[in-house]
Structures are given as structure tokens and as C-alpha cells.
Design a protein around this motif. Structure first.
Motif, short mmCIF file in Angstrom:
data_model
loop_
_atom_site.label_atom_id
_atom_site.label_comp_id
_atom_site.label_asym_id
_atom_site.label_seq_id
_atom_site.Cartn_x
_atom_site.Cartn_y
_atom_site.Cartn_z
N ASP A 1 0.82 -1.21 0.00
CA ASP A 1 0.00 0.00 0.00
C ASP A 1 0.85 1.26 0.00
O ASP A 1 0.49 2.27 -0.63
CB ASP A 1 -0.91 0.01 1.24
CG ASP A 1 -2.09 -0.92 1.07
OD1 ASP A 1 -2.34 -1.40 -0.06
OD2 ASP A 1 -2.78 -1.18 2.07
N ASN A 2 1.95 1.20 0.71
CA ASN A 2 2.82 2.37 0.81
C ASN A 2 3.39 2.76 -0.55
O ASN A 2 3.39 3.94 -0.93
CB ASN A 2 3.96 2.05 1.79
CG ASN A 2 4.83 3.26 2.11
OD1 ASN A 2 5.83 3.47 1.46
ND2 ASN A 2 4.42 4.05 3.09
N ARG B 1 -0.74 15.48 -5.40
CA ARG B 1 -0.15 16.74 -4.92
C ARG B 1 0.12 17.70 -6.06
O ARG B 1 -0.07 18.91 -5.92
CB ARG B 1 1.13 16.45 -4.15
CG ARG B 1 0.77 15.69 -2.90
CD ARG B 1 1.89 15.59 -1.94
NE ARG B 1 1.55 14.56 -0.96
CZ ARG B 1 2.39 14.04 -0.10
NH1 ARG B 1 3.64 14.46 -0.07
NH2 ARG B 1 1.98 13.12 0.75
N HIS C 1 -6.77 -0.47 10.67
CA HIS C 1 -6.96 0.70 9.83
C HIS C 1 -5.86 0.86 8.78
O HIS C 1 -5.82 1.88 8.09
CB HIS C 1 -6.98 1.97 10.70
CG HIS C 1 -8.22 2.10 11.51
ND1 HIS C 1 -9.40 1.45 11.20
CD2 HIS C 1 -8.48 2.81 12.64
CE1 HIS C 1 -10.32 1.75 12.10
NE2 HIS C 1 -9.80 2.56 12.97
N GLN C 2 -4.99 -0.13 8.67
CA GLN C 2 -3.81 0.05 7.81
C GLN C 2 -4.19 0.43 6.37
O GLN C 2 -3.67 1.39 5.82
CB GLN C 2 -2.96 -1.24 7.83
CG GLN C 2 -1.70 -1.16 6.99
CD GLN C 2 -1.93 -1.63 5.56
OE1 GLN C 2 -2.58 -2.65 5.34
NE2 GLN C 2 -1.43 -0.88 4.60
N HIS C 3 -5.10 -0.33 5.76
CA HIS C 3 -5.41 -0.06 4.36
C HIS C 3 -6.12 1.28 4.18
O HIS C 3 -5.80 2.05 3.26
CB HIS C 3 -6.25 -1.19 3.77
CG HIS C 3 -6.47 -1.03 2.29
ND1 HIS C 3 -5.45 -1.07 1.37
CD2 HIS C 3 -7.61 -0.81 1.57
CE1 HIS C 3 -5.93 -0.89 0.15
NE2 HIS C 3 -7.23 -0.72 0.25
N ALA C 4 -7.05 1.55 5.07
CA ALA C 4 -7.82 2.80 4.94
C ALA C 4 -6.96 4.04 5.17
O ALA C 4 -7.30 5.13 4.71
CB ALA C 4 -9.00 2.80 5.91
N LEU C 5 -5.87 3.88 5.88
CA LEU C 5 -5.01 5.03 6.18
C LEU C 5 -3.76 5.07 5.32
O LEU C 5 -2.81 5.77 5.63
CB LEU C 5 -4.62 5.00 7.67
CG LEU C 5 -5.70 5.51 8.63
CD1 LEU C 5 -5.33 5.19 10.07
CD2 LEU C 5 -5.89 7.02 8.47
N LYS C 6 -3.75 4.34 4.22
CA LYS C 6 -2.48 4.22 3.48
C LYS C 6 -1.97 5.56 2.93
O LYS C 6 -0.77 5.79 2.89
CB LYS C 6 -2.59 3.17 2.37
CG LYS C 6 -3.53 3.50 1.24
CD LYS C 6 -3.59 2.29 0.29
CE LYS C 6 -4.27 2.63 -1.01
NZ LYS C 6 -5.73 2.90 -0.83
N GLU C 7 -2.86 6.44 2.54
CA GLU C 7 -2.40 7.75 2.05
C GLU C 7 -1.82 8.59 3.19
O GLU C 7 -0.87 9.35 2.98
CB GLU C 7 -3.55 8.51 1.38
CG GLU C 7 -3.96 7.95 0.03
CD GLU C 7 -4.99 6.83 0.15
OE1 GLU C 7 -5.42 6.53 1.30
OE2 GLU C 7 -5.37 6.26 -0.88
N ASP D 1 -0.51 7.36 6.02
CA ASP D 1 0.76 6.72 6.39
C ASP D 1 1.87 7.06 5.39
O ASP D 1 3.04 7.23 5.78
CB ASP D 1 0.59 5.19 6.43
CG ASP D 1 -0.22 4.73 7.63
OD1 ASP D 1 -0.55 5.56 8.50
OD2 ASP D 1 -0.52 3.52 7.71
N ALA D 2 1.51 7.15 4.12
CA ALA D 2 2.52 7.42 3.10
C ALA D 2 3.11 8.83 3.22
O ALA D 2 4.19 9.10 2.70
CB ALA D 2 1.94 7.22 1.70
N ALA D 3 2.38 9.71 3.89
CA ALA D 3 2.89 11.07 4.09
C ALA D 3 3.68 11.19 5.39
O ALA D 3 4.25 12.25 5.67
CB ALA D 3 1.73 12.06 4.11
N ALA D 4 3.74 10.11 6.18
CA ALA D 4 4.35 10.17 7.52
C ALA D 4 5.81 9.78 7.48
O ALA D 4 6.26 9.03 6.62
CB ALA D 4 3.59 9.25 8.46
N VAL E 1 5.23 5.47 11.32
CA VAL E 1 3.90 4.91 11.56
C VAL E 1 4.01 3.99 12.78
O VAL E 1 4.79 3.04 12.77
CB VAL E 1 3.40 4.12 10.34
CG1 VAL E 1 2.02 3.52 10.62
CG2 VAL E 1 3.36 5.02 9.11
#
Lengths: 149, 149, 149, 149, 149, 149, 149, 149
Positions: free
Chosen positions: C58-59, C70, D114-120, D122-125, D128
């Protein structure tokens, strides 16, 4: 958390003093324009020499006041702008626009009579109030989460 | 060199048309707020639903107008702000402050009666004018170096 | 005046098509995320190689989508974010926050059920709508000053 | 080196207290939204007057909370956003997007569900995590280079 | 949606040509540094006069190249940085850092041998690739949502 | 790749024409201040009314010229500043500082006599030249990688 | 005048200690990356869990280190980057590019062997040095105007 | 309210001392360039090694001085630039342009002889003065609202 608050606008009542007194102990630093009306009008020529033309008399003073005003607005977290009952107060609206463009949290204060005329300014604000007491309540809530009883 | 000019302020005379006509052929793109007074007041509720409270009626409309206003000011090289004889015109002063904070070239237009009340706005301007013709002359000079004869 | 509009959020109904069709002839350029759900989920591993761990699967994909997202948000004048009836849609709220911090004009679209849960997002918006038709009306008004009849 | 950390998101468990206690002595300053749920919901009308319409009730409150939230996020070096098990938590995702657009170091905390639902998000972090203890370990490492034993 | 892509880094293989050829028809504009090694080394003294000291010889050239490099990176949406098998390539890493600080979408390309040494650069990237073909696939996906078959 | 170049400074020789002629066909857009010395000095009063005081006469004109100057510098990729043999030319040095602070690529042109007095300006430049021909060679190299034979 | 200096780059000699000791009493605050090589490599997995794939092992760590690195570079007035004799040191060049794009004063330190390979980095610097003693002399001069005897 | 003031320009008279003495007790922090003329000219080669070519001798020094100058201007609220009777003083005009582009409050000081030649610099200033005493009066007024008697 500390807050730096600029108090812009009307200079003929003691609303600034009410807010500063009410916010005592909250950890707020306040700044404001020069509120001595004559000094504010004449500062430019008093320091840099007389001008026969009123436009340049005012121009010299307004630029000098801008040193204080802009420095303080840029350093502020919150800009409170009060519109009184009288006068054009275009400098207050100018400050509100300036603060909005810089992304400052804008708090507006005015009576119900000015509601329609100030709708664009109000729409840029995060809070629209009528009294200094409400501004104090806002500052207290923002800093401590405490609501008025 | 092309110029993008935003014409802010008074909406009851045809000063925008005079400038646009006078600047024909100069390579200037103009933008402006919605100048239909009723549409501008009622746009929010007309599209997003009625509000019984006038404050929110106006708030909805003012925010909608801000989409146009801010997009256009941010895209402009020059912001011309005209203050007419009547009304509070706080939105004009707000636009001037907004434009000044963004570093836009500000041109102000107003009659001599408002000189003192507008001194802070004038002090932020690169030109202070009285007539649409002067604004056209400024645009012509800025683009071509040509002065009025 | 031209507008560049980014359409963020829910991807399971044809709301984007409705807006694009309704805005035909208005001079609006639209952009959007990739709305093919499977492609959007798998793009990272499809191009840069498989990942046994779902997090990195996913990442890789989310970062690839961020290139499009963006770039488009930063180029947009208006960001419309739609929250549908289902799913968490945290990426929609993330986009709204991202757009707000960049000072973009934010238009939110959602049904009344989500009103309380979206109050912070709505408070950052210049318009809160329920239907694609309202968004089209907003775009038309912003560009031409014309209100729905 | 000092760090200013904003703790955004879920307000129904004591995760903020755990982090603050764990980070004692590290030289970290923390800020957070108002976590009293009722005060946060009602602050706008409590200070600025009742609203019969829930939308405006919430709007007044959300804008007031935004004064605190945005001031604190803009002053932060690191923004930690926690997503709990329940609720939509769109304001948390909004804060994450807001912080990302400002270039803040983003640390996300959530359970594996929540991993899949938060992938965007997480990708900005830059990190995690799942637990407050991990956030404390991150703060200690960032400040002192010391790893958990 | 159009993309402006800057191709930074290694200049001894034809990877740029492969990407440009592969992306034909996608609506991508490419820019790159001067890839003629001798011209790039000697441009400063060739135009502005000889320098006996190699440091200043190189300094004059590097600054001249910076006019092109920085202008192009600042105009780019995506910066692709390729690290080849040989040489120090510090200018490639410098460009990556420069692009990251400006918030550009960073795509890195290198072989597995350099993985550990490039971990900080990779961590700042939205995509890490090994081949020009992957970069073309990324550009195609970002623009059209189409994945490789 | 296209370049937008602002040609600042000395207005008594035809160096601008030499550069523009030499750069024909390279894809460079040029801008410059008004180079008619009398028009530049008198533009303010010619359009906005006479001033008995030379300071305000000059002030009105200098602000009007600033509309053109700042708009053009902000739009430029490269700012070329030429210091001639005569006059104080403080406006040229001012433009150089203005351009440097905005991160523009600065190219300076002056004879060897001014080397020591211009050392701070030269130190901010990416190229220091003596002749229009060298500037043309720089533009050609930056755009095409081609060196003079 | 106080200076905040970030010391980036090579971590296998004690050059940081030499600079810090030499600058004692000058009013300089120093920051630096974590210089414990093992901790720096493994911090991500030590806190957030093991990764079987070396790429993600490194990615987790590099992002965690970026929290410290970017916060410190953004807070710095001067960024000193040292390139040692060994290793690729791409992170050092990345930091230099990052600092340059943020407009930080860049000071580079390296031996004569690397002169040609570092020409782009040197060209972005305000000072190029070889020894810690020279950096101390620079800091002393910048703060007090005092030169080495 | 505190003010941070940078004193740029002429270094052969004691105007800085007069301002600093006059502003005692006002809460102003001052910074300035190195005013030891020889140290300022030779600092680069004294620390980083001799240069046979005067251009590079000066270049090394000017860049070193830029570390101090730019750090101080960026930290300043007000930049005072004094033009003396003698010398070209292009660095003073450069500083004025640099400060103006950063939006600093600019105060210029010069005698009437330079009025016409400095018109562009004066037009960017918020105050134009002739004496150190006037600058002190400005600082006192800006901080306390008190005018000279």
C-alpha cells in the motif's frame, strides 16, 4: 501554549484595556497600534520635517505607523479587529485583509448595525464578536479549554 | 510584458468599463468581483439554500464571492481599488490589505474628500489616483513607457 | 478568468462526470485522482515490484498516487472534496487539510448525515454543498456571476 | 535541540498523558486540541450566542477550535496524529493533511485494522506507530540518539 | 494534466533518451542539465575567461550550470535523479536534496548495489526505481491511470 | 526550456539591444525598465499631478516605475544587472539585491574598474561578465549547451 | 547575534567535537545528526518492528533520522557539511542541496582530492574549507569580526 | 514589543554608535556588518588561503561577510541603510533591495545631495531620514508612541 494577539481598529474607547485586564494571567502578549490620535497623525512630520501638503503629511505618518503595525501583525497569532460606531475605519478593514492574507487567526468585533457592511470581513474571520468580554472568553477557551459559566 | 489587473471596490459607477475600454490594445487582462449587487448578496442562499438569519445569509454569500475574489487577486500583478463617494466599502479596504500583504502592486483611486481617512491605504500603494483615465495612463506607461501628451 | 478545479474524494459514483458535463463551456479545467480502484491500489507493486507485506504494498502505491494528487492540488484554484455514504475516506479529509493549508478555495460535498462528523472540514471550506449540481452552479457563478434560475 | 510536538486526533483514551509522562525530562513541549468533548462541541455558541441550526452551531465551534489547532500545528516541529478504533475522525485526517502541506514531520498512530484505509496518510508520515510508547521512543531517539533496550 | 519532468544525474548512458522516447505522446515536457561532459566542465572559462586555479575554473562552470539546473528544477513537477554505477555523483544527491526541500515529487533510479548508501535519498522519494522503463510506466500511470500489462 | 530575462541597470548605451539581437532565435523573452530617462523621471507627476518638492516629484515617479520593475523581476528566471562607467546607479544595485533575495539567477556586467566596489554584488551572482556578447553566450549555453567557438 | 549551526556529514572522525570545543564562548548553538552509526542504521526497526527486506529496514530508519535532520536544518542559520575521505556520503550532498534550497548559509569542508567531484556543492557554498579550525575561525569572524592572528 | 534592527551601509563615521546610544533602554537589539574595513576586505583569504587574483580575494571575503549580513537581515524587523558622502556604496543599495524583497521595514538615511540618485531606494522605504537622531526618534515612536518634544 502562549498567544501573541494584535488589537487593531477603533481607538476612541477603552476596549483594549478591557481585553488586556480580562486576559490577565492567561499568558497572552498584546500589541496594538499607537492609540494617541494626534501623535499617530503627526508622527511623520514631527520626526522627518513639515509638509505643506496634507497628503504627504499623512503619507509620512502612515508609513511610520506601518513599521509598528506590520511588525506586530506579522508577529501575532491572532489579530482582533474592532469596528466602532463612528468613522470610516478603513485602516481597520485594511489590517483585517492584511492579516487574512498572512493566514493569521482573525477575530472581528462590531455591533449588529455593521453586520451587512462587514460581511466580507466577517467571512474571513474565525470568530465574530460584539464585546471585549467575548474576546477574553475566546482567549481563555483557546488557551485552557475553559468555557464561561 | 503582459499585465493581469484586478479591479476591486465600488460597483455603482462604470469606472471598470472606462478603464477596460481605455486599455484596449495594451495587452492587459482584467478581472473583477461580481458587480451585480443583488446576485453578489444572494448567491450563497440561491445555490446552497435559504438562511433565516441575515448573518448566515450574508456569510454564505461572502464566502462564495471570496472564491472569485481571492483567486483573482492572487493571480493579479496589479490590484486597483476604488473608493466611491458612498457606503462603508470595507470590502474594498479589506482587498487592499489582502493585496498589500501578498506584495501586489497596489493602485488606489478615490476623491480628495477621502484623503485623510484613506491615508493608511494610500501609504501602501504605488500610485494614488482620482480617475479611471489616470489608471489607464499608468497601465500604458508601465507597459510601453509612453506618457500622456 | 479560467479556473483549475481538483475533484477529490469518493470514487464509486459518477459525481465527477456530472460536474464536468455541467461545467462544459465555462472555461474550467478539471483534474482528479486515478479513480480505477484496483489500479490505484496496486500501481506501486505493478510498476516497482511485489511486496509480501500489505503495508509496503500500500505504501508504494499511495506514494505513487501522491505524485498525481499533490501536483494537481498545488496547481488547482479550487479543490472540491466529496464524502460519500460509505467507507472511512480518510484520504478525502487528508486532501481537504492539505488544500486548506495551501490556501486553496475549498468546496466540500456531503450528505446531511455526515454534518457533525465533518464540522472541522466544513469550517475550513468556502462552500458546503450536497450535490454536483450545486458545485456546477458555484463554478458558473464564480466565473460569470450568473445565478441559477 | 528542543522539540515542539502537537498531539492530534482521538480524544477518548489517555494516550496523550502516556506520551507526555513518558517524555518527561526530554525537553519536549506538547500542545493539543481541547479534549473536553462537550466544551469542544459547544464553545462557539457558549461564547458567541445560540444557533438554532446545528450546522451553524457546529460551524461556530469548529472555527473557534481552529484558532487553537492551527496556531499549534504551525508552531510544531512534529505532529502526531492518532486514529482510534471508533468514529470517523475526519478532523484527524484533516490535521494530518494540513501538517503535511506545511512540511511538518508527521507521525501517525493507529492499529493494524486501519492500515489499508489510512495508506495515504501513512505514506505522508515519517513514522507509523501503534502505541504511545513507540512515540516516546521516537522522541527520545530524535533528541538524544538513544534507542530502547 | 501536463507534467514537467527534470532528469538529473548520471550522464554517461542514454537513460534520458529512453525515458523521453518511452513517454512520447504522454504530454510530458522534459528538461535536463547539459550532458556534454566537457562543455559542462569548461563552460565558465570558455565564456568568462581562463582561470589558472582549477578550483575557480570549476567554480565558474558550476555556477553557470546552476542557472540552468535551478531554473529547471524550480519549474519541474517531478525530479528524476539517476545514480549510475560509477563516480561520486554528489551533484545528483545535491539535486535530490534541493528538489526535496522545494517539495517536488522525487523519483530516484539506481541499482541494488547502492541501496544502503542511498537510503536517505530514497526515503525522500515518492518512487524508487531501477530502470528507465519503470520511470516511463510511472509517468504514464500518473497522467492516465494506465498500468503496464 | 524557455527563459525570461530582466535587463536591469545602465540606460545610456545600447547594451540591451545587443543582447536581444544576439539572443534572437534562442527562445528568450526579455523585459526591462523604461529606458527613456526623462519619461522615467517625470512619469509620476505627468500622470498624477505636479509636486513642488523634488523629493515627492521623484517619489511619485519611482513608485510608478516600481510597478514595472518588480512585476518584471518577479516574473524573470534570470536578472542581468549592468553597471556602466558613470553615475551612482544605486537602483541597479538595489535591483540586484532584490533579485538575490527572491532567489533569481543573477548575472552582473561591469568593467574591471568597478570590481572592488561591486564585490558584494558579484558574490551574489552566478556569473560576472564584462560584455553583452558574454551574456548572449551564457544564454545560449544555458538553453542549448552550446559553447562559443 | 547568536548563530545556530548544523554539522552535517562524515561521522567517523571527531571534527564536530573540534568545532564545538573551538567555538566555546562564541554564542553558537550546535546541532547534528545522530552520529552513532549502528543506532542510526537500526533505529527504525528497533522502535517500529523488524523488516525482513533491507530496503524497508533502511527506509524506516532513514525516515526517522529525517525527523531530526530536517528539523535541525530548518532551524539552522549555517549548515556545515563535511565530506570525509571514504564512503559515498550521498546523504551529506543531499543535506547540502536541501540547505541550499532553503537559503541557508552553506559551509563545505573537504580535502583537495574531492575538489572536482564537489564543484557543484562548493559553488552553492558561502565558504569552502578544509579543517575544523577554519570553520571555527569563520564562526568567530562572523560573530565578532575578529580574524585569526 | 521588541525590535531587532540591522544597521547597514556607511562604515566611516560613528552613526551606529549614536543610534545605539540614543536607543538605550528602548528594548532594541542591533546588528550590523563587520565595520573594520581591513578585516572585512581580507577575511576570506585570511581564513581560507591567499588568492593571487584580486577578484577571488574579494569574492572569498564578500561571501564570508554575506553569512553575517544575510543572517542578520533575515532576523531583523527593521533595516536601516545609511548612504554616506563618499564611495559607491553599492553594497548598501544591495542590502536595501535585499531587505525590501523580504518585506522588511526599510529606513533610509542620507543627505539631500543624494536625493535624486536614491529615489528608487527611498521609494521602497517606510521612512527617509538624514540623521541618527531621527532614527532614534523613529525607534522610540514605533515602540512607545512617544514623539520628540
Amino acid at each position: 501554549m502562549m498567544l501573541n494577539v494584535y488589537l487593531s481598529g477603533e481607538i476612541h474607547t477603552d476596549w483594549r484595556d478591557e481585553i488586556i485586564a480580562g486576559a490577565e494571567g492567561l499568558g497572552v502578549t498584546f500589541s496594538a497600534p499607537v492609540t494617541d490620535h494626534d501623535a499617530s497623525d503627526d508622527c511623520g512630520v514631527a520626526i522627518m520635517g513639515e509638509e505643506p501638503n496634507k497628503f504627504w503629511h499623512d503619507n509620512k505618518g502612515a508609513k511610520l505607523n506601518a513599521i509598528r503595525t506590520r511588525t506586530a501583525i506579522e508577529a501575532a497569532d491572532i489579530v482582533v479587529v474592532r469596528f466602532g460606531e463612528k468613522y470610516r475605519q478603513w485602516n481597520a478593514a485594511f489590517d483585517a485583509g492584511y492579516a487574512a492574507a498572512l493566514g493569521k487567526s482573525l477575530v472581528v468585533m462590531h455591533g449588529p448595525d455593521h453586520q451587512h457592511a462587514l460581511k466580507e470581513v466577517d467571512a474571513a474571520a474565525l470568530a465574530v464578536t460584539e464585546t471585549p468580554e467575548q474576546v477574553v472568553q475566546i482567549l481563555r477557551y483557546v488557551l485552557s479549554g475553559e468555557l464561561p459559566k
